[in-house]
Motif scaffolding. Structure first.
Motif, short mmCIF file in Angstrom:
data_model
loop_
_atom_site.label_atom_id
_atom_site.label_comp_id
_atom_site.label_asym_id
_atom_site.label_seq_id
_atom_site.Cartn_x
_atom_site.Cartn_y
_atom_site.Cartn_z
N LEU A 33 0.85 -1.18 0.00
CA LEU A 33 0.00 0.00 0.00
C LEU A 33 0.89 1.24 0.00
O LEU A 33 2.07 1.17 0.34
CB LEU A 33 -0.89 0.00 1.24
CG LEU A 33 -1.89 -1.15 1.38
CD1 LEU A 33 -2.52 -1.13 2.77
CD2 LEU A 33 -2.95 -1.10 0.29
N PRO A 34 0.35 2.40 -0.40
CA PRO A 34 1.16 3.62 -0.28
C PRO A 34 1.63 3.81 1.15
O PRO A 34 1.00 3.35 2.10
CB PRO A 34 0.17 4.72 -0.70
CG PRO A 34 -0.81 4.03 -1.59
CD PRO A 34 -0.97 2.66 -1.01
N PRO A 35 2.75 4.48 1.34
CA PRO A 35 3.28 4.67 2.69
C PRO A 35 2.37 5.57 3.52
O PRO A 35 1.58 6.35 2.99
CB PRO A 35 4.64 5.32 2.44
CG PRO A 35 4.48 6.00 1.11
CD PRO A 35 3.57 5.13 0.31
N GLY A 36 2.52 5.43 4.82
CA GLY A 36 1.72 6.24 5.72
C GLY A 36 2.06 5.95 7.16
O GLY A 36 2.85 5.04 7.46
N PRO A 37 1.48 6.70 8.09
CA PRO A 37 1.77 6.50 9.50
C PRO A 37 1.26 5.14 9.98
O PRO A 37 0.26 4.64 9.48
CB PRO A 37 1.04 7.65 10.19
CG PRO A 37 -0.08 7.98 9.25
CD PRO A 37 0.48 7.76 7.88
N ARG A 38 1.93 4.58 10.94
CA ARG A 38 1.56 3.27 11.48
C ARG A 38 0.22 3.40 12.22
O ARG A 38 0.10 4.21 13.14
CB ARG A 38 2.64 2.76 12.42
CG ARG A 38 2.41 1.34 12.93
CD ARG A 38 3.52 0.94 13.90
NE ARG A 38 3.35 -0.43 14.37
CZ ARG A 38 3.86 -1.49 13.77
NH1 ARG A 38 4.59 -1.32 12.67
NH2 ARG A 38 3.67 -2.71 14.26
N PRO A 39 -0.78 2.59 11.86
CA PRO A 39 -2.09 2.69 12.53
C PRO A 39 -2.12 1.93 13.84
O PRO A 39 -1.39 0.95 14.03
CB PRO A 39 -3.04 2.07 11.51
CG PRO A 39 -2.21 1.07 10.79
CD PRO A 39 -0.81 1.63 10.74
N ALA A 96 -12.84 6.45 -14.66
CA ALA A 96 -13.80 5.35 -14.62
C ALA A 96 -13.72 4.58 -13.31
O ALA A 96 -14.72 4.03 -12.84
CB ALA A 96 -13.57 4.40 -15.79
N ASN A 97 -12.52 4.55 -12.71
CA ASN A 97 -12.33 3.80 -11.47
C ASN A 97 -12.42 4.67 -10.22
O ASN A 97 -12.51 4.15 -9.11
CB ASN A 97 -10.98 3.09 -11.47
CG ASN A 97 -10.86 2.06 -10.37
OD1 ASN A 97 -11.81 1.34 -10.05
ND2 ASN A 97 -9.68 1.98 -9.76
N ASP A 374 -9.85 -2.63 -7.71
CA ASP A 374 -8.45 -2.55 -7.31
C ASP A 374 -7.66 -1.79 -8.38
O ASP A 374 -8.00 -1.81 -9.56
CB ASP A 374 -7.85 -3.94 -7.17
CG ASP A 374 -8.43 -4.73 -6.00
OD1 ASP A 374 -9.06 -4.10 -5.12
OD2 ASP A 374 -8.27 -5.96 -5.98
N ASP A 375 -6.60 -1.12 -7.94
CA ASP A 375 -5.77 -0.37 -8.88
C ASP A 375 -4.32 -0.40 -8.39
O ASP A 375 -4.05 -0.71 -7.23
CB ASP A 375 -6.26 1.07 -8.99
CG ASP A 375 -5.70 1.80 -10.20
OD1 ASP A 375 -5.15 1.12 -11.09
OD2 ASP A 375 -5.79 3.04 -10.26
N ASP A 378 2.13 3.67 -9.47
CA ASP A 378 3.54 3.89 -9.10
C ASP A 378 4.05 2.78 -8.18
O ASP A 378 4.81 3.02 -7.25
CB ASP A 378 3.69 5.26 -8.43
CG ASP A 378 5.14 5.73 -8.39
OD1 ASP A 378 5.93 5.29 -9.25
OD2 ASP A 378 5.47 6.54 -7.51
N GLY A 379 3.60 1.55 -8.46
CA GLY A 379 4.05 0.40 -7.67
C GLY A 379 3.28 0.17 -6.39
O GLY A 379 3.56 -0.79 -5.66
N TYR A 380 2.29 1.01 -6.10
CA TYR A 380 1.49 0.87 -4.88
C TYR A 380 0.12 0.30 -5.21
O TYR A 380 -0.48 0.63 -6.25
CB TYR A 380 1.32 2.22 -4.19
CG TYR A 380 2.61 2.82 -3.69
CD1 TYR A 380 3.41 2.13 -2.78
CD2 TYR A 380 3.02 4.07 -4.11
CE1 TYR A 380 4.60 2.68 -2.32
CE2 TYR A 380 4.20 4.64 -3.65
CZ TYR A 380 4.98 3.93 -2.76
OH TYR A 380 6.16 4.47 -2.31
N PHE A 381 -0.40 -0.52 -4.31
CA PHE A 381 -1.70 -1.14 -4.49
C PHE A 381 -2.78 -0.27 -3.82
O PHE A 381 -2.61 0.17 -2.68
CB PHE A 381 -1.71 -2.53 -3.86
CG PHE A 381 -2.96 -3.31 -4.16
CD1 PHE A 381 -3.16 -3.86 -5.42
CD2 PHE A 381 -3.93 -3.51 -3.18
CE1 PHE A 381 -4.31 -4.59 -5.70
CE2 PHE A 381 -5.07 -4.24 -3.45
CZ PHE A 381 -5.26 -4.78 -4.72
N ILE A 382 -3.86 -0.02 -4.55
CA ILE A 382 -5.00 0.74 -4.04
C ILE A 382 -6.22 -0.17 -4.09
O ILE A 382 -6.74 -0.46 -5.17
CB ILE A 382 -5.24 2.03 -4.85
CG1 ILE A 382 -3.98 2.91 -4.83
CG2 ILE A 382 -6.44 2.80 -4.32
CD1 ILE A 382 -4.07 4.15 -5.69
#
Length: 510
Positions: A33-39, A96-97, A374-375, A378-382
Motif C-alpha cells: 500500500l502507499p506509505p503512511g503512519p503506522r495505525p 472510470a475507477n 483494485d488499482d 507507481d508500484g502501490y496497491f489501491i
C-alpha cells in the motif's frame, strides 16, 4: 443508573466488535500500500489527526511519506493525495475507477439520498449530470446575466447602508440565496420565497451537522447502530427525521408551484420553467426536483465562503483592490456597472478570484471519491472500496507551483503580458474528473458579478474603533467541510457617486 449500565455495556460491545473486525479484516495485498503512519490496532490513525483541521495533518504527513499516503480509520482504507499530478493521473485519467462515492449512511437515513454530490457512479448520477448540463451549461448560465447583476447591485447597496460591518456575512448569504432561488425557480412570491429560504437554511444547517464523514463512518463500520433505540443518540435521530421532512417539502413545493405557473403562462425565466417547457416524463421531473434543490444546497455555502474570503483579502491587500478598481474604471464607463460582457477585458479581477480559491481553499479536502476496483499506481496497491481524498490545502501550498504560497498574489495567475494563464472553471476547487462540479459555470458567473460590482462602487477598508484607531484583521477561518472566515470588522465607502446613484435609481424603480 440503568442508563449508565446500558451505555457502558454498549461501549464494551462496540470495542469488542472493533477488535474482532481488526482481527478478521486483515488482507494480503499483491503489492505494498502507499506509505503512511503506522495505525493503531483499533482506531487506526484517528488519534493522530488534527480533529478540526485534518488537512494540516495530511500535509505534514506528505513531507514524511510522500504525495500519496495510505491511512486507516475504523477499518476503512483512505488514500490522501497531496499532488496535482497524482490527482490528475488518478481522478482525471482513470476517472472510470475513481468516480464513485463512499456510502454516507447518515445522509441516506436523513433523506438526502437525492444529493447529486454523494450519488454512487451509475445511471442515476448520469441522469442528474445530464439535466445539470441542460440547465446550467456555460451558454445557458450566461443567459441569466440580468439576474446576476440585479442581485449583485442590491448587495452593494446593502453593504453601503449596513449599520454594522458584522452583517457582512448575512448580506452575502442573502445575495447568494436569493440569486440561486431566482435562477432556479423564478421570482416567487415574497411570503413563499421567505418560507423557502428559511427552511432551506435549516436543511443546510442540519446537513452540515449529520453528514460529515467522521459521523457517517460510525454507521458504516457498525451497521447495527441503526437498530439501537433513537434515545441512544440524543437529538441526532430527531434531526434526521426533521431533515427527511424538509427534503420532501423543498423537493416538491417550489417545483410544483413553477409547474402550475408554466401551465397558466405566468412562469418567469428559470431553470425549472425552462425544463418544464420541454417534453419530459415523470421520472425526469423527479430528477429535476433533485437537481433544483441541489443547486441551492450545493451553491449557497460554497459561494458565501468564497465571497466572504474575497472581502477579507481586499481588506488585507488594499493595493490589489485599488489595481482591480483601476482596471474596471479603464474598461467600463464611470456611470455604468461592469457586466459579464466586460469580463474578457478584466483579467486581473479573474486572477483575484482564482487567488481567493487558492489562498484559502473553501473545501480543503474536497469531497471524497472511492475506487470501484483494485488499482496500482507507481508500484502501490489501491484496494477496491478505498476512500480517496485530494488534499486541496496541500495543492494550494505547493511551493513548486505557487512560490511564497502563503502570500495573496493574483499576478501568479497572469502571463507576463497580463493575460490569464488558463480557464477559471478548471480550478481544482471545482472537483475532478467525472465528478467535477456541474454548476461551476453558474458559480463563477455569480462570484465574478458580485466581486466586480463591489469593487466598482465600494472601497473596502479596515474599520476603526471608538478612538479612531484601526481595528486589525487576521485571516482566521472556522473549520468544517466548507470553511468560512471568522467574523471580522471592515468598512465600506462609496468611491463612485455616479455608479452609486445609478444603482439607487435602479433600486427605486423596482
Amino acid at each position: 443508573m440503568l442508563f449508565t449500565h446500558i451505555l457502558a455495556l454498549g461501549i464494551l460491545c462496540i470495542i469488542a466488535l472493533v477488535v474482532a473486525l481488526g482481527l478478521t479484516r486483515r488482507r494480503v495485498y499483491p503489492l505494498p500500500l502507499p506509505p503512511g503512519p503506522r495505525p493503531l490496532p483499533i482506531l487506526g490513525n484517528a488519534l493522530q489527526l488534527d480533529p478540526k483541521r485534518p488537512w494540516l495533518t495530511y500535509t505534514a504527513w506528505g513531507k514524511t511519506y510522500g504525495n500519496i499516503i495510505h491511512s486507516r480509520m475504523l477499518g476503512v482504507d483512505l488514500i490522501i493525495i497531496n499532488s496535482e499530478t497524482i490527482a490528475r493521473d488518478l481522478l482525471d485519467k482513470r476517472s472510470a475507477n475513481y468516480s464513485t462515492r463512499p456510502v454516507l449512511r447518515t445522509a441516506e437515513l436523513a433523506g438526502l439520498g437525492f444529493n447529486t454530490a454523494s450519488l454512487p457512479y451509475g445511471e442515476t448520477l448520469r441522469q442528474h449530470r445530464k439535466i445539470f448540463h441542460q440547465v446550467l451549461r456555460a451558454e445557458v448560465s450566461v443567459s441569466y446575466h440580468e439576474m446576476y447583476s440585479r442581485h449583485a447591485n442590491e448587495l452593494v447597496i446593502k453593504l453601503l447602508g449596513a449599520p454594522s460591518d458584522l452583517l457582512l456575512q448575512q448580506h452575502i448569504r442573502g445575495y447568494t440565496a436569493s440569486l440561486i432561488v431566482a435562477v432556479t425557480y423564478g421570482h416567487l412570491a415574497d411570503g413563499h420565497e421567505d418560507s423557502f429560504l428559511t427552511r432551506a437554511h435549516e436543511l443546510l444547517s442540519i446537513t452540515k451537522h449529520i453528514v460529515p464523514p467522521e459521523r457517517a463512518a460510525l454507521f458504516t463500520a457498525f451497521p447495527f447502530l441503526e437498530k439501537l433505540p433513537s434515545w441512544c443518540f440524543g437529538g441526532a435521530f430527531a434531526l434526521m427525521g426533521r431533515c427527511r421532512e424538509l427534503c420532501q417539502q423543498l423537493l416538491n413545493e417550489p417545483f410544483d408551484e413553477v409547474k402550475a405557473q408554466v401551465a397558466n403562462g405566468t412562469a418567469s425565466h428559470s431553470l425549472v420553467a425552462d425544463f418544464l417547457s420541454q417534453a419530459h416524463d415523470d421520472a425526469d421531473e423527479e430528477t429535476m426536483k433533485a437537481v433544483a434543490l441541489m443547486a441551492y444546497i450545493g451553491g449557497i455555502d460554497t459561494t458565501v465562503s468564497v465571497l466572504h474570503t474575497f472581502v477579507l483579502a481586499m481588506v488585507l491587500y488594499p493595493d490589489i483592490q485599488a489595481r482591480a478598481r483601476a482596471e474596471i474604471d479603464q474598461v467600463v464607463r464611470h456611470d455604468k456597472m461592469p457586466c459579464l460582457d466586460d469580463r474578457a477585458s478584466l483579467p486581473y479581477l479573474d486572477a483575484i478570484l482564482r487567488e481567493v480559491l487558492r489562498w484559502y481553499p473553501l473545501a480543503p479536502l474536497g469531497f471524497p471519491h472511492a475506487t470501484s476496483n483494485d488499482d496500482v499506481y507507481d508500484g502501490y496497491f489501491i484496494p477496491k472500496g478505498t476512500i480517496v481524498m485530494v488534499n486541496q490545502w496541500a495543492l494550494s501550498r505547493d511551493e513548486d507551483v505557487f512560490p511564497d504560497a502563503s502570500r495573496f498574489d493574483p499576478s501568479r495567475h497572469l502571463t507576463v503580458d497580463g493575460k490569464l494563464k488558463d480557464l477559471f472553471v478548471n480550478h481544482f476547487a471545482f472537483g475532478r474528473g467525472r465528478r467535477i462540479c456541474p454548476g461551476r459555470w453558474f458559480a463563477e458567473n455569480s462570484l465574478w458579478t458580485a466581486a466586480s460590482a463591489i469593487i466598482a462602487v465600494l472601497r473596502i477598508e479596515h474599520a476603526k474603533d471608538s478612538n479612531g484607531d484601526r481595528i486589525e484583521v487576521k485571516p482566521e477561518f472556522r473549520t468544517g467541510i466548507v470553511v468560512h472566515p471568522e467574523l471580522f470588522h471592515c468598512s465600506f465607502e462609496s468611491v463612485n457617486t455616479a455608479r452609486e446613484g445609478h444603482l439607487r435609481a435602479m433600486m427605486n424603480s423596482k
